[in-house]
Design an enzyme around this catalytic site. Sequence first.
Site, PDB file in Angstrom:
ATOM      1  N   HIS A 127       0.843  -1.166  -0.173  1.00  0.00           N
ATOM      2  CA  HIS A 127      -0.021  -0.146  -0.014  1.00  0.00           C
ATOM      3  C   HIS A 127       0.683   1.153  -0.011  1.00  0.00           C
ATOM      4  CE1 HIS A 127       0.913  -1.252   4.060  1.00  0.00           C
ATOM      5  NE2 HIS A 127       0.930  -0.028   4.612  1.00  0.00           N
ATOM      6  N   CYS A 143       7.398  -1.008  -2.068  1.00  0.00           N
ATOM      7  CA  CYS A 143       6.748  -0.648  -0.661  1.00  0.00           C
ATOM      8  C   CYS A 143       7.138   0.820  -0.316  1.00  0.00           C
ATOM      9  CB  CYS A 143       7.240  -1.786   0.327  1.00  0.00           C
ATOM     10  SG  CYS A 143       9.181  -1.607   0.914  1.00  0.00           S
ATOM     11  N   GLY A 144       7.003   1.069   0.876  1.00  0.00           N
ATOM     12  CA  GLY A 144       7.142   2.518   1.198  1.00  0.00           C
ATOM     13  C   GLY A 144       8.625   3.039   1.039  1.00  0.00           C
ATOM     14  N   THR A 145       9.661   2.068   1.531  1.00  0.00           N
ATOM     15  CA  THR A 145      10.826   2.226   1.406  1.00  0.00           C
ATOM     16  C   THR A 145      11.655   1.401   0.279  1.00  0.00           C
ATOM     17  OG1 THR A 145      11.229   0.678   2.844  1.00  0.00           O
ATOM     18  CG2 THR A 145      11.014   2.851   3.544  1.00  0.00           C
ATOM     19  N   GLY A 146      11.036   0.457  -0.324  1.00  0.00           N
ATOM     20  CA  GLY A 146      11.728  -0.584  -0.762  1.00  0.00           C
ATOM     21  C   GLY A 146      12.464  -1.696  -0.310  1.00  0.00           C
ATOM     22  N   ILE A 147      12.609  -1.110   1.034  1.00  0.00           N
ATOM     23  CA  ILE A 147      13.643  -2.151   1.966  1.00  0.00           C
ATOM     24  C   ILE A 147      13.016  -3.474   2.337  1.00  0.00           C
ATOM     25  CG2 ILE A 147      14.839  -2.356   4.201  1.00  0.00           C
ATOM     26  CD1 ILE A 147      15.097   0.855   3.995  1.00  0.00           C
ATOM     27  N   GLY A 148      11.716  -3.341   2.675  1.00  0.00           N
ATOM     28  CA  GLY A 148      11.014  -4.544   3.129  1.00  0.00           C
ATOM     29  C   GLY A 148      10.886  -5.469   2.196  1.00  0.00           C
ATOM     30  N   ARG A 194      34.733 -11.731 -14.116  1.00  0.00           N
ATOM     31  CA  ARG A 194      34.537 -11.933 -12.755  1.00  0.00           C
ATOM     32  C   ARG A 194      33.532 -11.893 -11.831  1.00  0.00           C
ATOM     33  NH1 ARG A 194      36.133  -6.822 -13.990  1.00  0.00           N
ATOM     34  NH2 ARG A 194      35.502  -5.273 -12.530  1.00  0.00           N
TER      35      ARG A 194
HETATM   36  C1  RB5 Z   1       4.455   0.118   5.283  1.00  0.00           C
HETATM   37  O1  RB5 Z   1       3.795   1.060   6.238  1.00  0.00           O
HETATM   38  C2  RB5 Z   1       5.852   0.002   5.473  1.00  0.00           C
HETATM   39  O2  RB5 Z   1       6.552  -0.475   6.471  1.00  0.00           O
HETATM   40  C3  RB5 Z   1       6.332  -0.709   4.080  1.00  0.00           C
HETATM   41  O3  RB5 Z   1       5.580  -0.101   3.080  1.00  0.00           O
HETATM   42  C4  RB5 Z   1       8.119  -0.703   3.733  1.00  0.00           C
HETATM   43  O4  RB5 Z   1       8.343   0.687   3.852  1.00  0.00           O
HETATM   44  C5  RB5 Z   1       8.611  -1.625   4.478  1.00  0.00           C
HETATM   45  O5  RB5 Z   1       9.885  -1.787   4.389  1.00  0.00           O
END
Ligand code: RB5
Length: 146
Positions: A10, A66-71, A133
């Site tokens: 979302h 996602c919000g950050t791409g990290i998750g 490499r």
């Molecule tokens: C959702 O609120 C947020 O945690 C998710 O989108 C993301 O940023 C997680 O890494």
Amino acid sequence: MRKIIIASDHGAVSLKDQIISFLKTKNCDVKDMGVNSEDPVDYPDIAVLACNEFKKGRYDFGILLCGTGIGVSITANKVKGIRCALVHDLFTAEMAKAHNDANFIAFGGRVKYQVPVAKMIEKFMETKFAGDRHIRRVNKIMDMEN
Ligand code: RB5
């Protein structure tokens, strides 16, 4: 025609729509795995769904949001066969392909990038894996799955 899979939680629905519009201008065949609403979902579910479809579907590469791409990137990198790069500028977009042969790239819908995400995707798409490499190094990553 390039076949690309995209999925978002979302936190990046509008970024997903912008990316899909861009990919259509590049004549890509885009599989949209959702979500299409800002009702909260759990990003690991979305990332796993897209990675599993990617492995079945002969896609060129995937895009996770996602919000950050990290998750989504942390999650995707736990799925066998997936190398997901968290890209944040043109240089990392290029290296994700040239050095890491990433099969997924991730972005955040709440991140303020200095370069449009479409430009980073374009850079990734126009870059070739450098081989040499880097094959050995990528193989060392993939060997960790065994
Ligand atoms: C959702 O609120 C947020 O945690 C998710 O989108 C993301 O940023 C997680 O890494």
